[in-house]
Design a protein around this motif. Structure first.
Motif, PDB file in Angstrom:
ATOM      1  N   ASP A 131      49.128  42.978  39.238  1.00 50.99           N
ATOM      2  CA  ASP A 131      49.652  41.696  38.721  1.00 50.99           C
ATOM      3  C   ASP A 131      48.817  41.220  37.532  1.00 50.99           C
ATOM      4  N   ILE A 132      47.520  41.410  37.622  1.00 45.48           N
ATOM      5  CA  ILE A 132      46.637  41.004  36.516  1.00 45.48           C
ATOM      6  C   ILE A 132      47.001  41.771  35.246  1.00 45.48           C
ATOM      7  N   ASP A 133      47.258  43.059  35.381  1.00 44.45           N
ATOM      8  CA  ASP A 133      47.639  43.862  34.205  1.00 44.45           C
ATOM      9  C   ASP A 133      48.861  43.255  33.513  1.00 44.45           C
ATOM     10  N   LYS A 134      49.862  42.904  34.308  1.00 40.79           N
ATOM     11  CA  LYS A 134      51.086  42.330  33.738  1.00 40.79           C
ATOM     12  C   LYS A 134      50.821  40.962  33.103  1.00 40.79           C
ATOM     13  N   VAL A 143      45.119  33.557  31.325  1.00 41.30           N
ATOM     14  CA  VAL A 143      45.416  34.118  32.651  1.00 41.30           C
ATOM     15  C   VAL A 143      44.449  33.448  33.623  1.00 41.30           C
ATOM     16  N   LEU A 144      44.993  32.803  34.637  1.00 40.41           N
ATOM     17  CA  LEU A 144      44.173  32.031  35.576  1.00 40.41           C
ATOM     18  C   LEU A 144      44.221  32.652  36.958  1.00 40.41           C
ATOM     19  N   LYS A 145      43.031  32.848  37.536  1.00 45.76           N
ATOM     20  CA  LYS A 145      42.926  33.256  38.949  1.00 45.76           C
ATOM     21  C   LYS A 145      42.234  32.090  39.668  1.00 45.76           C
ATOM     22  N   GLY A 202      45.221  35.043  44.430  1.00 42.03           N
ATOM     23  CA  GLY A 202      44.706  36.211  45.149  1.00 42.03           C
ATOM     24  C   GLY A 202      43.243  36.051  45.472  1.00 42.03           C
ATOM     25  N   LEU A 203      42.666  37.125  45.987  1.00 41.85           N
ATOM     26  CA  LEU A 203      41.267  37.085  46.396  1.00 41.85           C
ATOM     27  C   LEU A 203      40.336  37.330  45.201  1.00 41.85           C
ATOM     28  N   GLY A 204      39.123  36.787  45.307  1.00 44.76           N
ATOM     29  CA  GLY A 204      38.139  36.971  44.251  1.00 44.76           C
ATOM     30  C   GLY A 204      37.835  38.427  43.982  1.00 44.76           C
ATOM     31  N   GLU A 205      37.586  39.176  45.061  1.00 44.57           N
ATOM     32  CA  GLU A 205      37.153  40.567  44.867  1.00 44.57           C
ATOM     33  C   GLU A 205      38.303  41.491  44.440  1.00 44.57           C
ATOM     34  N   ALA A 212      38.166  40.095  40.357  1.00 39.02           N
ATOM     35  CA  ALA A 212      37.393  41.205  39.792  1.00 39.02           C
ATOM     36  C   ALA A 212      38.214  41.947  38.739  1.00 39.02           C
ATOM     37  N   ALA A 213      39.515  42.121  39.001  1.00 38.25           N
ATOM     38  CA  ALA A 213      40.381  42.828  38.042  1.00 38.25           C
ATOM     39  C   ALA A 213      40.485  42.057  36.733  1.00 38.25           C
ATOM     40  N   LEU A 214      40.555  40.730  36.834  1.00 34.65           N
ATOM     41  CA  LEU A 214      40.667  39.923  35.617  1.00 34.65           C
ATOM     42  C   LEU A 214      39.373  39.983  34.798  1.00 34.65           C
ATOM     43  N   SER A 215      38.241  39.808  35.477  1.00 33.95           N
ATOM     44  CA  SER A 215      36.987  39.753  34.716  1.00 33.95           C
ATOM     45  C   SER A 215      36.648  41.115  34.090  1.00 33.95           C
ATOM     46  N   ALA A 216      37.151  42.195  34.695  1.00 35.87           N
ATOM     47  CA  ALA A 216      36.852  43.531  34.166  1.00 35.87           C
ATOM     48  C   ALA A 216      37.915  44.023  33.176  1.00 35.87           C
TER      49      ALA A 216
END
Ligand code: NAI
Ligand code: MG
Length: 480
Positions: A44-47, A173-175, A206-209, A213-217
């Protein structure tokens, strides 16, 4: 209340996570399930990042600053029109008393008003250079901004980071936090209603990890903004370093209130109590240490204790001084600090009380004033993130500074003294991002630059200062 099983918003469309998984949301006031959110992850982060990039290169990048500002201002108005609904959602989801939730929503609207007005006032400069040349410094948005925010003030954090990023021309993009993000879902619906174009705000719950994690990386983001724990802040900065992405980190504190013997004691006590019980102590800038000059320590503690005993705790609906804390985990964390303090022989000077709405299935802790606390002890050094106030005596200005600056944090500080010269000396020596003199603003002041020294993080949010973080300069040299 949004039944938010489709809580992911990408390119203007609400959807469930690609994996179909969900996370249950609990009401801190009674521990009961109030809904569920989608458990988004890397797919989802990729999209979301792709959508944000397209909007940055398209509609948002091409929109005039004044029009961007108008949209944000319109969202501010819309938020105020929906204040009761948003405040009810925020109170139920976080457990905070209704009055505080209303204040939070007002502040959220203020961020959109403030940054809406600022959107067309961000400009560059010219520089004198060699004869026959003109130099312009353009101030441009960074591009796609990633945002990871905590559960303590979800709506306000949305305003603080999203309004600023958009005003500067970025897409986002917000998590949000998995513990509380229902108001954010509603705010994003309102953003859609006022016409914020698809791809400009993307929301992945979603969850942080996982999602975090996917967003920050992600190598498709240009900037990262994070508010939360120092431990996760380190992970965020490491991930950002891999992609050479700049980040702003706001990581909490152990903020001191420093009371000298010439202070207006009544006023100081009123503000000191408010600054530790606001949001049940779950505020990054909570005033969690009270440093009191030794000559008045006993007398001050007697007066503080008297007022502390009147603090009442109950459900969000009962709208007392404090609600529950956010979760069972946080409840046990806070109680662990109190239990270890008791074992270490630290005196419990005073406690607040729970009312009958503080049911056993909710996440309640009793506010506590403890002291004298050794400045080296855990209670004086670590962020409790609960309604726990550590009292520490000091001798003189040098001693007060050594204790105040003697933690790994440096977020904000309050100084209580009638001496103007001492106010200035203290303000200059305190290693913190905000100093209040005969005042204190836990969480307050959207116009005021805010951020930390040391492990409280780096970069500044709020005010015009934050717009500098969300923009970057470009030097243009013209030969004529
Ligand atoms: P946290 O730092 O784990 O959570 C904050 C945000 O980071 C949430 O959105 C979470 O989903 C996300 N996150 C968690 N792990 C991540 C990872 N590996 N990669 C990317 N994102 C990640 O904080 P938590 O666990 O909620 O609270 C623990 C302590 O942190 C609190 O007791 C308090 O001391 C401090 N804290 C400070 C806050 C502040 O306002 N400065 C806010 C929340 C917590
Ligand atoms: Mg955590």
């Amino acid at each position: 209340m949004p039944q938010a099983t489709k809580s992911i918003y990408i390119n203007g469309v609400w959807k469930a996570s690609e994996n179909g998984k969900q996370i249950d949301m609990l009401a801190p006031s009674n521990g009961k399930k109030i809904g569920a959110i989608s458990r988004g992850d890397k797919a989802d982060i990729d999209k979301a990042v792709f959508a944000a990039r397209s909007a940055f290169e398209g509609v948002w990048g091409q929109m005039a600053a004044v029009d961007r500002g108008r949209l944000l201002s319109r969202l501010g108005v819309k938020i105020l029109e929906n204040i009761e609904q948003l405040a009810s959602i925020e109170a139920l989801d976080t457990g905070k008393p209704m009055t505080l939730a209303r204040n939070d929503i007002t502040a959220t609207a203020r961020y959109f008003e403030y940054y809406g007005g600022a959107a067309d006032k961000i400009h560059g400069e010219t520089i004198p250079f060699l004869n026959g040349y003109q130099v312009m410094i353009l101030r441009e948005p960074r591009g796609v901004a990633g945002h990871i925010i905590p559960w303590n003030y979800p709506a306000q954090m949305y305003g603080r980071t999203i309004a600023c990023a958009l005003a500067a021309g970025n897409t986002t993009v917000l998590k949000p936090a998995e513990e509380a993000c229902m108001s954010i879902i509603r705010l994003t619906e309102l953003a859609h209603e006022v016409g914020v174009p698809p791809g400009v705000i993307n929301l992945v719950t979603g969850l942080g990890e996982e999602a975090g994690a996917a967003l920050s990386a992600h190598n498709g983001i240009d900037f990262m903004s994070f508010t939360g724990s120092p431990e996760v802040g380190t992970l965020i900065q490491k991930a950002a370093a891999e992609n050479h992405v700049p980040c702003v980190l706001e990581l909490g504190g152990k903020s001191p209130q420093i009371v000298f013997d010439d202070a207006n004691v009544d006023e100081a006590i009123r503000v000191i109590i408010a600054a530790i019980i606001q949001n049940t102590g779950q505020t990054c800038s909570a005033g969690s240490r009270v440093l009191v000059q030794r000559s008045i320590f006993e007398e001050f503690m007697d007066a503080l204790a008297k007022r502390f005993r009147s603090i009442k705790v109950g459900s969000h609906e009962s709208d007392l001084d404090c609600g529950p804390v956010i979760s069972q985990v946080q409840c046990e964390r806070v109680k662990g600090f109190l239990e270890r303090a008791r074992k270490n022989g630290i005196e419990l000077i005073a406690e607040g009380s729970l009312d009958e709405t503080a049911v056993a299935s909710g996440f309640y802790v009793t506010p506590a004033l403890l002291g004298p606390v050794d400045p080296a002890s855990e209670l004086a050094q670590d962020e409790v993130f609960g309604p726990v106030l550590a009292a520490i005596p000091f001798d003189d200005e040098d001693d007060a500074i050594a204790i105040a600056n003697g933690t790994q944090f440096g977020l904000i500080a309050g100084v209580w003294t009638e001496s103007g010269a001492r106010q200035i000396r203290m303000a200059k020596r305190l290693r913190v991002g905000q100093v209040y003199l005969n005042a204190y603003g836990a969480g307050g002041g959207i116009e005021l630059p805010f951020g930390g020294f040391k492990k409280s993080g780096h970069g500044r949010e709020k005010g015009f200062e934050a717009l500098k973080e969300y923009t970057v300069s470009k030097t243009v040299v013209i030969k004529h």
